[in-house]
Write a protein that holds these residues in place. Sequence first.
Motif, PDB file in Angstrom:
ATOM      1  N   UNK A  48       0.828  -1.204   0.000  1.00 40.80           N
ATOM      2  CA  UNK A  48       0.000   0.000   0.000  1.00 40.80           C
ATOM      3  C   UNK A  48       0.863   1.256   0.000  1.00 40.80           C
ATOM      4  N   UNK A  49       1.969   1.232   0.734  1.00 38.79           N
ATOM      5  CA  UNK A  49       2.896   2.369   0.714  1.00 38.79           C
ATOM      6  C   UNK A  49       3.455   2.529  -0.694  1.00 38.79           C
ATOM      7  N   UNK A  50       3.761   1.419  -1.336  1.00 39.56           N
ATOM      8  CA  UNK A  50       4.226   1.476  -2.720  1.00 39.56           C
ATOM      9  C   UNK A  50       3.208   2.159  -3.613  1.00 39.56           C
ATOM     10  N   UNK A  51       1.946   1.822  -3.379  1.00 41.93           N
ATOM     11  CA  UNK A  51       0.869   2.454  -4.145  1.00 41.93           C
ATOM     12  C   UNK A  51       0.855   3.964  -3.918  1.00 41.93           C
ATOM     13  N   UNK A  65      -4.186   2.530 -15.147  1.00 39.38           N
ATOM     14  CA  UNK A  65      -2.749   2.677 -15.341  1.00 39.38           C
ATOM     15  C   UNK A  65      -1.981   2.274 -14.089  1.00 39.38           C
ATOM     16  N   UNK A  66      -2.569   2.551 -12.956  1.00 38.77           N
ATOM     17  CA  UNK A  66      -1.981   2.136 -11.690  1.00 38.77           C
ATOM     18  C   UNK A  66      -1.920   0.603 -11.622  1.00 38.77           C
ATOM     19  N   UNK A  67      -3.039  -0.027 -11.995  1.00 40.37           N
ATOM     20  CA  UNK A  67      -3.101  -1.489 -11.991  1.00 40.37           C
ATOM     21  C   UNK A  67      -2.038  -2.063 -12.924  1.00 40.37           C
ATOM     22  N   UNK A  71       1.144  -4.521 -12.181  1.00 40.03           N
ATOM     23  CA  UNK A  71       0.914  -5.873 -12.673  1.00 40.03           C
ATOM     24  C   UNK A  71      -0.265  -6.578 -12.030  1.00 40.03           C
ATOM     25  N   UNK A  72      -1.333  -5.818 -11.709  1.00 41.33           N
ATOM     26  CA  UNK A  72      -2.537  -6.425 -11.140  1.00 41.33           C
ATOM     27  C   UNK A  72      -3.715  -6.151 -12.050  1.00 41.33           C
ATOM     28  N   UNK A  75      -9.669  -4.763 -11.584  1.00 39.38           N
ATOM     29  CA  UNK A  75     -10.697  -5.024 -10.569  1.00 39.38           C
ATOM     30  C   UNK A  75     -10.064  -5.118  -9.175  1.00 39.38           C
ATOM     31  N   UNK A  76      -8.818  -5.521  -9.127  1.00 45.76           N
ATOM     32  CA  UNK A  76      -8.115  -5.603  -7.838  1.00 45.76           C
ATOM     33  C   UNK A  76      -7.878  -4.208  -7.256  1.00 45.76           C
ATOM     34  N   UNK A  77      -7.658  -3.265  -8.182  1.00 52.06           N
ATOM     35  CA  UNK A  77      -7.349  -1.896  -7.756  1.00 52.06           C
ATOM     36  C   UNK A  77      -8.532  -1.258  -7.035  1.00 52.06           C
ATOM     37  N   UNK A  78      -9.756  -1.672  -7.389  1.00 51.62           N
ATOM     38  CA  UNK A  78     -10.948  -1.066  -6.782  1.00 51.62           C
ATOM     39  C   UNK A  78     -10.901  -1.187  -5.256  1.00 51.62           C
TER      40      UNK A  78
END
Lengths: 148, 148
Positions: A48-51, A65-67, A71-72, A75-78
């Motif tokens: 999460x800190x990386x995010x 673009x974040x996803x 490399x995810x 839908x995971x990003x939501x």
Amino acid sequence: MSRRPLKRPGTGLDPGPLPGLIGYRLRLAQQTVFRDFAASVPGVSPGRIGMLLLVEANPGVTQSRLAQAVGRDRSTMVGVLDQLEAKRLVERRKGADRRTNGVWLTRAGRSLLARAKRAIADHEQRVAARLSAAERAKLLELLGRIGA
Amino acid sequence: MSRRPLKRPGTGLDPGPLPGLIGYRLRLAQQTVFRDFAASVPGVSPGRIGMLLLVEANPGVTQSRLAQAVGRDRSTMVGVLDQLEAKRLVERRKGADRRTNGVWLTRAGRSLLARAKRAIADHEQRVAARLSAAERAKLLELLGRIGA
DNA sequence: TATTGTTATACTCTATAACTATA
DNA sequence: TATAGTTATAGAGTATAACAATA
């Protein structure tokens, strides 16, 4: 895969060929490093800190673009962003293309990140405590070639 | 934590300070290596193959010692061994101390492991393809110092 | 038609607490 | 009392498929 009669201290078990495998050593090293990171920056996981660091470096980036960058699946990003938004660390804003959300750090997010960065600097020191500066640089470079 | 204007190819995103962190590079490298491993040895995950290698090197080891060796809770080991036993790769046998189970490879387990080892040798070649023998040895050594 | 974000759902890996059988 | 294995349960973290809004 040559057999090495090393023992891991504390277990008394023969580790077999595992210590000769790069993937095995990577996993052990990563577990050690992430454990120290988690203790250094409580409340927000390493990922999460990386995010947050990614959002800081790319203000207004879209979820997709974040996803893609990590490399995810999108839908995971939501859920990830729901969580960070619930903690008031980021916010979504509708983009010019109104299908998209831009992701932005809040004031609280910037503030947490500033504190986290100091903790991370100390963490990084501990992680590399047994490495010279040249060895640390070499390690980063070799890992970069593996992970390419 | 110095800022580096590198971009990850394909994403176009500024990665920020992440590439300067050992933990981040470890995670990327490990993902790459595990993905190749999983494709090389289908049907059994890297962690499970590691477990089989440990059982091979320590025939009759108890569940608790196995758990301790991989740094997991002993309750976690129950499901892992249930799964490997369902695949007929290992078997539990009551020990002399009748509270314990000894874990042993079956004939099928030994056979799968023999095949897996050849695949792993190829996998290891690919992983280290961009490293000289000396660099590979250096990487293992540095990772060992991190993971200690 | 294609893309973005979302939802529903499920799978993997892991841990904690409480139970049982043995020691 | 203490230990080994087990069960029930829960929490991260992830993915796939299908959907609505928008391009």
